[in-house]
Design an enzyme around this catalytic site. Structure first.
Site, PDB file in Angstrom:
ATOM      1  CG  HIS A   1      -2.062  -0.941   1.129  1.00  0.00           C
ATOM      2  ND1 HIS A   1      -3.342  -0.627   1.500  1.00  0.00           N
ATOM      3  CD2 HIS A   1      -2.112  -2.215   0.675  1.00  0.00           C
ATOM      4  CE1 HIS A   1      -4.134  -1.660   1.288  1.00  0.00           C
ATOM      5  NE2 HIS A   1      -3.413  -2.638   0.794  1.00  0.00           N
TER       6      HIS A   1
ATOM      7  CE1 TYR B   1      -4.749   3.706   8.853  1.00  0.00           C
ATOM      8  CE2 TYR B   1      -5.326   3.496  11.167  1.00  0.00           C
ATOM      9  CZ  TYR B   1      -4.579   3.091  10.072  1.00  0.00           C
ATOM     10  OH  TYR B   1      -3.654   2.078  10.211  1.00  0.00           O
TER      11      TYR B   1
ATOM     12  CE  LYS C   1       4.317   2.781  13.781  1.00  0.00           C
ATOM     13  NZ  LYS C   1       4.028   2.272  12.452  1.00  0.00           N
TER      14      LYS C   1
HETATM   15  P1  FAD Z   1       1.932 -12.568  21.096  1.00  0.00           P
HETATM   16  O1  FAD Z   1       1.512 -12.499  19.687  1.00  0.00           O
HETATM   17  O2  FAD Z   1       0.934 -12.299  22.167  1.00  0.00           O
HETATM   18  O3  FAD Z   1       2.573 -14.006  21.329  1.00  0.00           O
HETATM   19  C1  FAD Z   1       2.865 -14.510  22.618  1.00  0.00           C
HETATM   20  C2  FAD Z   1       2.802 -16.013  22.576  1.00  0.00           C
HETATM   21  O4  FAD Z   1       3.133 -16.496  23.873  1.00  0.00           O
HETATM   22  C3  FAD Z   1       1.382 -16.531  22.287  1.00  0.00           C
HETATM   23  O5  FAD Z   1       1.424 -17.485  21.258  1.00  0.00           O
HETATM   24  C4  FAD Z   1       0.912 -17.110  23.614  1.00  0.00           C
HETATM   25  O6  FAD Z   1       0.054 -18.214  23.453  1.00  0.00           O
HETATM   26  C5  FAD Z   1       2.242 -17.507  24.244  1.00  0.00           C
HETATM   27  N1  FAD Z   1       2.159 -17.568  25.716  1.00  0.00           N
HETATM   28  C6  FAD Z   1       1.530 -16.726  26.549  1.00  0.00           C
HETATM   29  N2  FAD Z   1       1.633 -17.135  27.819  1.00  0.00           N
HETATM   30  C7  FAD Z   1       2.355 -18.274  27.779  1.00  0.00           C
HETATM   31  C8  FAD Z   1       2.793 -19.181  28.773  1.00  0.00           C
HETATM   32  N3  FAD Z   1       2.474 -19.009  30.053  1.00  0.00           N
HETATM   33  N4  FAD Z   1       3.507 -20.242  28.391  1.00  0.00           N
HETATM   34  C9  FAD Z   1       3.822 -20.456  27.079  1.00  0.00           C
HETATM   35  N5  FAD Z   1       3.426 -19.625  26.097  1.00  0.00           N
HETATM   36  C10 FAD Z   1       2.715 -18.547  26.443  1.00  0.00           C
HETATM   37  N6  FAD Z   1       0.365  -5.002  15.250  1.00  0.00           N
HETATM   38  C11 FAD Z   1       0.909  -4.506  14.105  1.00  0.00           C
HETATM   39  O7  FAD Z   1       2.128  -4.357  14.045  1.00  0.00           O
HETATM   40  N7  FAD Z   1       0.146  -4.162  13.013  1.00  0.00           N
HETATM   41  C12 FAD Z   1      -1.199  -4.291  13.022  1.00  0.00           C
HETATM   42  O8  FAD Z   1      -1.859  -4.022  12.012  1.00  0.00           O
HETATM   43  C13 FAD Z   1      -1.812  -4.772  14.234  1.00  0.00           C
HETATM   44  N8  FAD Z   1      -3.152  -4.940  14.295  1.00  0.00           N
HETATM   45  C14 FAD Z   1      -3.685  -5.616  15.365  1.00  0.00           C
HETATM   46  C15 FAD Z   1      -5.024  -5.928  15.324  1.00  0.00           C
HETATM   47  C16 FAD Z   1      -5.593  -6.665  16.373  1.00  0.00           C
HETATM   48  C17 FAD Z   1      -7.053  -6.999  16.314  1.00  0.00           C
HETATM   49  C18 FAD Z   1      -4.782  -7.083  17.483  1.00  0.00           C
HETATM   50  C19 FAD Z   1      -5.381  -7.892  18.624  1.00  0.00           C
HETATM   51  C20 FAD Z   1      -3.426  -6.774  17.524  1.00  0.00           C
HETATM   52  C21 FAD Z   1      -2.874  -6.046  16.469  1.00  0.00           C
HETATM   53  N9  FAD Z   1      -1.504  -5.751  16.449  1.00  0.00           N
HETATM   54  C22 FAD Z   1      -0.961  -5.156  15.337  1.00  0.00           C
HETATM   55  C23 FAD Z   1      -0.636  -6.134  17.586  1.00  0.00           C
HETATM   56  C24 FAD Z   1       0.100  -7.448  17.356  1.00  0.00           C
HETATM   57  O9  FAD Z   1      -0.815  -8.464  17.033  1.00  0.00           O
HETATM   58  C25 FAD Z   1       0.903  -7.815  18.614  1.00  0.00           C
HETATM   59  O10 FAD Z   1       1.696  -6.723  18.997  1.00  0.00           O
HETATM   60  C26 FAD Z   1       1.802  -9.042  18.368  1.00  0.00           C
HETATM   61  O11 FAD Z   1       1.041 -10.228  18.350  1.00  0.00           O
HETATM   62  C27 FAD Z   1       2.893  -9.174  19.458  1.00  0.00           C
HETATM   63  O12 FAD Z   1       3.649 -10.336  19.246  1.00  0.00           O
HETATM   64  P2  FAD Z   1       4.339 -11.094  20.459  1.00  0.00           P
HETATM   65  O13 FAD Z   1       5.043 -12.257  19.859  1.00  0.00           O
HETATM   66  O14 FAD Z   1       5.102 -10.130  21.276  1.00  0.00           O
HETATM   67  O15 FAD Z   1       3.143 -11.559  21.391  1.00  0.00           O
HETATM   68  C1  DHB Z   2      -5.134  -3.333  10.665  1.00  0.00           C
HETATM   69  C2  DHB Z   2      -4.985  -3.194  12.023  1.00  0.00           C
HETATM   70  C3  DHB Z   2      -4.553  -1.986  12.523  1.00  0.00           C
HETATM   71  O1  DHB Z   2      -4.375  -1.827  13.853  1.00  0.00           O
HETATM   72  C4  DHB Z   2      -4.275  -0.911  11.693  1.00  0.00           C
HETATM   73  O2  DHB Z   2      -3.887   0.280  12.213  1.00  0.00           O
HETATM   74  C5  DHB Z   2      -4.393  -1.076  10.330  1.00  0.00           C
HETATM   75  C6  DHB Z   2      -4.838  -2.304   9.811  1.00  0.00           C
HETATM   76  C7  DHB Z   2      -5.637  -4.624  10.119  1.00  0.00           C
HETATM   77  O3  DHB Z   2      -5.887  -5.535  10.901  1.00  0.00           O
HETATM   78  O4  DHB Z   2      -5.780  -4.716   8.886  1.00  0.00           O
END
Ligand code: FAD
Ligand code: DHB
Length: 395
Positions: A72, A201, A297
């Protein structure tokens, strides 16, 4: 059992860390509480920043993203019934973002990590951390009813916001900064072609809307809601009526509607834990920091942490240097604060909060008008949105 780096969590942070360490010849072992099917099906993020996209290509896991993701070159800000485009490459020297779902990134990373010969123990429980200040910290867990223990040189705490890693840092050594927003996002997936070529947005007096996309036949849409609301209160018809009301505009553009096949509500908070390390434990990703989703982010900040942590651990093994490890938290948190501030700023500019005074609403409108009319202001938004370089924050 022994390994070099024990990793808790097979999210983007844990999987990336394992794969990047492998490329440096460093062995790891991952424990994950959920099943492989579950982590590969959980709907989360959609937007990958320019530095994340380049990283995934560089480390050999970008092939499907390049083929199936969507580049994009702009986003639209909508307010007062009009849409305004922010041209990302034009304002950032050619950079863009890619829409490629997080669960697809997870699939690509799981495949790569398993192909590396690394073990991912899925479906574990009772995970706990031990002896963090020794040179052989431990992770204990239960698998199939049996107690297990891994000893490692380092532990990567990549277990998200609710995992045990952050809590394993003594409370008196943790400075936690937190802000909870009085709203959530109601997210849906629906069977309909994209309503727009680029993400929209939208600010409105009824609250924020984000029009995003997934594939030529699936749209991802969000609207601001009460975080305590329940999806059961929202029939498909009520959801579409709300989108129509919030997206009313002067140019005849309409949201494309279709059968809704997934609904969920996410809470919004800003959170940073300083420090991100203790002894031989290093936090990366959501275990150390959370952003409201408005700036897209979260996953991208996790990638930034992992780049620094991989470099620090590699430097330890290769050059016998402790410097990268000692300075990890101080370095990582700089890029984290940039993402935190940007997400907070985007959230405030685009959401309306109940009980606000009229002057706050006027400030918001003025800010939006400034961003779409000043090249300097638009450049600042674009530069943050496409992602500041992993190395871009001065020390
Ligand atoms: P997580 O993805 O939370 O992974 C942690 C892992 O640890 C999980 O698999 C969990 O099961 C495991 N875990 C937890 N506790 C334990 C335990 N006790 N023992 C063993 N394993 C455990 N970010 C973006 O950059 N761009 C976006 O567009 C964006 N949109 C989003 C939209 C939504 C709807 C949501 C919910 C989030 C969005 N985010 C976005 C945020 C992004 O999804 C998270 O920041 C990202 O998943 C972080 O990754 P992580 O590996 O740090 O944590
Ligand atoms: C999406 C999620 C976001 O938080 C964002 O800022 C833009 C796109 C998505 O899930 O597509």
């Amino acid at each position: 059992m022994k390994t070099q780096v024990g990793i808790i969590g097979a999210g983007p942070a844990g999987l990336l860390l394992s794969h990047m360490l492998h490329l440096q010849g460093i062995e790891s072992f991952i424990v994950e509480q959920r099943t492989r099917d579950d982590i590969e099906a959980t709907i989360k993020a959609g937007v990958l920043e320019h530095p994340t996209v380049e990283l995934l290509k560089q480390i050999g896991v970008g092939e499907r993203m390049v083929k199936e993701g969507y580049v994009h070159n702009g986003i639209e800000l909508s307010f007062g019934g009009k849409r305004h485009r922010i041209d990302l490459p034009e304002l950032t020297g050619g950079k863009s973002i890619t829409v490629y779902p997080q669960h697809e990134v997870i699939k690509d990373l799981v495949a790569a990590v398993l192909a590396n010969g690394t073990t991912i123990e899925f479906g574990v429980s009772d995970v706990s951390l031990h002896d963090l200040e020794s040179t052989q910290p431990g992770i204990r867990y239960t698998k199939n009813g049996e107690a297990q223990e891994i000893r490692a040189d380092f532990i990567g705490g990549c277990d998200g916001f609710h995992g045990p890693s952050r809590q394993a840092i003594p409370a008196n050594l943790r400075e936690e900064h937190a802000k909870v927003y009085p709203c959530g996002w109601f997210g849906i997936l629906c069977e309909a072609p994209p309503s727009s070529d680029e993400l929209i947005y939208a600010q409105s007096d009824r609250g924020f809307v984000l029009v995003s996309t997934r594939t030529p036949t699936v749209q991802r849409l969000y609207f601001q809601c009460d975080p305590k609301d329940s999806v059961d209160n929202w029939s498909d018809e009520r959801i579409w009526a709300e989108f129509r009301a919030r997206l009313a505009n002067d140019d005849g553009w309409e949201i494309k509607e279709g059968p809704i096949f997934q609904k969920g509500i996410i809470a919004m908070r800003s959170f940073v834990c300083e420090t991100m390390q203790h002894g031989r434990l290093f936090l990366a990703g959501d275990s150390a920091h959370i952003v409201p989703p408005t700036g897209a982010k979260g996953l991208n900040l996790a990638a930034g942490d992992v780049v620094l942590l991989t470099r620090a651990i590699t430097d330890f093994y290769r050059n016998n240097s402790q410097d990268g490890l000692d300075g990890y938290s101080t370095r990582a948190v700089k890029r984290v604060w940039r993402g935190e501030h940007f997400s907070w700023w985007m959230t405030n500019m685009l959401h309306d909060f109940e009980g606000e005074d009229t002057i706050t609403r006027r400030f918001r409108r003025s800010q939006l008008e400034y961003v779409v009319s000043s090249r300097a202001a638009a450049t600042s938004l674009a530069e943050n949105y496409v992602g500041v370089p992993f190395e871009g924050i001065t020390e």
